[in-house]
Design an enzyme around this catalytic site. Sequence first.
Site, PDB file in Angstrom:
ATOM      1  CE1 TYR A   1     -16.635  29.412 -11.850  1.00  0.00           C
ATOM      2  CE2 TYR A   1     -18.901  29.583 -10.689  1.00  0.00           C
ATOM      3  CZ  TYR A   1     -17.746  28.808 -11.348  1.00  0.00           C
ATOM      4  OH  TYR A   1     -17.938  27.226 -11.258  1.00  0.00           O
TER       5      TYR A   1
ATOM      6  CG  HIS B   1     -15.613  32.375 -18.447  1.00  0.00           C
ATOM      7  ND1 HIS B   1     -15.316  32.553 -20.066  1.00  0.00           N
ATOM      8  CD2 HIS B   1     -16.200  31.281 -18.669  1.00  0.00           C
ATOM      9  CE1 HIS B   1     -15.633  31.502 -20.922  1.00  0.00           C
ATOM     10  NE2 HIS B   1     -16.536  30.719 -20.050  1.00  0.00           N
TER      11      HIS B   1
ATOM     12  CG  ASN C   1     -22.197  25.187 -19.776  1.00  0.00           C
ATOM     13  OD1 ASN C   1     -22.857  25.955 -19.131  1.00  0.00           O
ATOM     14  ND2 ASN C   1     -21.664  24.304 -19.683  1.00  0.00           N
TER      15      ASN C   1
ATOM     16  CG  ASN D   1     -18.212  25.983 -23.993  1.00  0.00           C
ATOM     17  OD1 ASN D   1     -18.316  25.339 -25.338  1.00  0.00           O
ATOM     18  ND2 ASN D   1     -17.567  25.379 -23.097  1.00  0.00           N
TER      19      ASN D   1
END
Length: 191
Positions: free
Chosen positions: A14, A19, A68, A114
């Site tokens: 990631y 994000h 989230n 989220n």
Amino acid sequence: MKAVVGLANPGSEYEATRHNIGAEVVHAAAEDWGERLGRGPSRVRCLTAEAAVGSEKVVLAVPLTFMNESGAPVRSLIDYFGVAAEDTLLVHDDIDLPFGRLRLQTGGGTGGHNGLRSVERSLGTRAFVRLKFGVGRPPGSMDPADFVLRRFAKAERVEVDLMVADAADVVRLWVTDTEAATRRAGERRPS
């Protein structure tokens, strides 16, 4: 004391994604203050660093949970350090903000994010401050969830690096002068 939290997903897969831009900004702000994020207190599931800005103390953090599930680590961080929700700044990606733009605001909705939803649930309030980092809209009919988990294109990365530096400036200003930070964020335009 104030807290600055960069929302992100853990793991190398990631890194450098849209994000995870919140974590990039927090790491840049820490570096500018001569600090480096490391393992926080055991009850706080975050990487943390502490800094002093004039008479203000600030804790910088990146949760070690998935986006989230950010609420519980943010709650534990502000409880541990005794930070009020309104003295907490969350730095996060925003697909509804045009690429290259920054916006600083207090309260507001989650916009389908989220991570924000989780933090709002855990804190029981929307009173925290948000530094939104415009990552642009997904092309065509691409799923927004897939879009934010993609890395920036090479052509975008130069602009993203400038945006991260500008966002770190906003973070530093926010610690001592919210109005100046809001103006600085509003001045940010793509190169």
